[in-house]
Design a protein around this motif. Sequence first.
Motif, short mmCIF file in Angstrom:
data_model
loop_
_atom_site.label_atom_id
_atom_site.label_comp_id
_atom_site.label_asym_id
_atom_site.label_seq_id
_atom_site.Cartn_x
_atom_site.Cartn_y
_atom_site.Cartn_z
N LYS A 168 2.06 8.39 1.20
CA LYS A 168 2.57 7.26 1.65
C LYS A 168 3.91 6.61 1.16
CE LYS A 168 -1.44 6.18 3.69
NZ LYS A 168 -1.54 7.85 3.96
N LYS A 169 4.58 7.31 0.40
CA LYS A 169 5.63 6.68 -0.11
C LYS A 169 6.93 7.23 0.43
CE LYS A 169 3.82 5.37 -4.86
NZ LYS A 169 3.98 5.28 -6.29
N SER B 86 -5.25 3.01 -4.41
CA SER B 86 -4.39 1.84 -3.94
C SER B 86 -3.09 1.97 -4.61
CB SER B 86 -4.99 0.57 -3.82
OG SER B 86 -6.32 0.65 -3.34
N ASP B 89 1.10 -2.37 -3.74
CA ASP B 89 1.38 -3.26 -2.70
C ASP B 89 0.23 -3.32 -1.61
OD1 ASP B 89 1.61 -1.05 -1.59
OD2 ASP B 89 3.70 -1.03 -0.80
N ARG B 91 -0.99 -0.77 0.07
CA ARG B 91 -1.27 0.60 0.78
C ARG B 91 -2.16 1.47 0.20
NH1 ARG B 91 4.99 2.73 0.65
NH2 ARG B 91 4.93 1.70 -1.19
N ASP B 92 -3.12 2.39 0.84
CA ASP B 92 -3.76 3.20 -0.05
C ASP B 92 -3.83 4.71 0.64
OD1 ASP B 92 -5.32 2.45 2.05
OD2 ASP B 92 -7.06 1.67 1.14
N GLN B 93 -4.39 5.33 -0.01
CA GLN B 93 -4.20 6.94 0.51
C GLN B 93 -5.64 7.52 0.16
OE1 GLN B 93 -1.95 9.24 1.30
NE2 GLN B 93 -3.26 11.02 1.33
N ASN B 207 -4.59 8.80 7.54
CA ASN B 207 -4.32 8.53 6.20
C ASN B 207 -4.27 9.69 5.09
OD1 ASN B 207 -4.75 7.45 3.32
ND2 ASN B 207 -4.59 5.51 4.35
#
Lengths: 249, 249
Positions: A168-169, B86, B89, B91-93, B207
């Motif tokens: 995600k980063k 999480s 901010d 966003r989560d994975q 994701n």
Amino acid sequence: MAQTNTVTPLFNDLAKIEHDRNVACHACSLYSLCLPLGLDNNDLVKLDTIIERSQNYKRGHTLFTSKQPFKSLFVVRSGSFKTTISAADGRDQVTGFYFPGEFIGLDAIHQQNYPSNARSLESSSVCELPFSNLEDIGKEMPQLQIQMLTRLSKELAGDKNLMLLLGKKTADEKLATFLLSLSKRFQERGFSATNFQLSMSRSDIANHLGLAVETVSRLFSRFQEEGWIVIAGKSLVIKNTAKLEQLCG
Amino acid sequence: MAQTNTVTPLFNDLAKIEHDRNVACHACSLYSLCLPLGLDNNDLVKLDTIIERSQNYKRGHTLFTSKQPFKSLFVVRSGSFKTTISAADGRDQVTGFYFPGEFIGLDAIHQQNYPSNARSLESSSVCELPFSNLEDIGKEMPQLQIQMLTRLSKELAGDKNLMLLLGKKTADEKLATFLLSLSKRFQERGFSATNFQLSMSRSDIANHLGLAVETVSRLFSRFQEEGWIVIAGKSLVIKNTAKLEQLCG
DNA sequence: CGCGCGTTTGACATGACTCAAATGCTGTGG
DNA sequence: CCACAGCATTTGAGTCATGTCAAACGCGCG
């Protein structure tokens, strides 16, 4: 900026921590970071008879590869290591960097052969725990097994965070996260959180973070232009920790 | 193509595996995949008194979140779950999908609170292992702790492979790897390796693999055009396992 | 001291993302 | 049981972050 570096050298040198092969666990400088934490004196003596302390390896020494049978776990005594796994086509991923007091080989416990490769990044040494013995003494030293569970769980949680990073980063966030992770681990070992040596190459860093070498190089340059870090070869100084934390995402 | 689907239903339905809350471990259909493996009869009886079998949860049920104190490990009894972590901010994975017999919460053992979130993907149930008890009985049931170590290690090894996937693989390779991983796990549970339901959404898959939803959707379409799979909503048929294996990279 | 490799920097290419919109499915309430 | 609302999925068009290729640089090791 006011760091409280009581007994800390300006630049860390993990390779210098402990070279004496004859230091027993209870006298080891890593005691509070290492496996024996929480063991009583009796157990500590037992553990000392099981552990095999390695000679001093030089840079690039292979601890094990994925082709070899699983025999032992390792704890870094001095220096640092990287672990990698390989895809069928030869691509490989740097799955972790390991510093004094940290375990290497925990992902091998359940199978015949090591699933990954481990090699030293600098002059390094390890303590070796033959695993067959360890299993036998599980009943005698339940506290040791609790320690093992704790260590495994901790590494697992760390890897979940790496999944977040990889999945995600952005490149900026990846590097900032990585540098702060190193910083924290150095600090835990009594070294400066802001001045240290990167024992791994740019390409190891890039690989670990899922980036190209060139990208990492550019990021270092830009972070320096922005005044957040000073980077010169392997020497890193973090000038703006808050900014890096903010960047972590 | 000649699949030997002996007693396998055409489409798996993990939610139907075992709904009876009163089935003891020794009588459970998951016995050979689950925790008790390797325990003697005495220990099995003890374990049965410790384990708490949940009611049947519906889709979207939260097992735990990262804000809650760590109390228990869970083993999936029926259905499936996803875990996520999480970022600051929001966003989560998606860090993993879990099927019957698999452990959830292993990354929590070393700390106060769960580091991740777990929720069901469909109608599901779990067996709960209160951890304080588990620690107490470590001495009595060393074999159980060995099992725990093994499980942890296995998940760790799996996560290292996910790091390789996230860091080094292309979108095609990611999806192929993912589908074969599901296939293998269904097969281990006695279901068809080639016909099954995807209990997770496209966006969960995306994701988890570090891709955009749209990319996953396009890949499914293309894989189908190429004749490697047949995908219709949540139903998947793998038509060309060899090709997918070759794609894994 | 010099060679070689690791690193940096620049120019360009592209895989995957984002935005946008149509379509399809699912669960709910009348 | 059907209709509708809302969400999930698919498909298309265009952009962008990061990768790839190429070349210069310089540090560190022998």
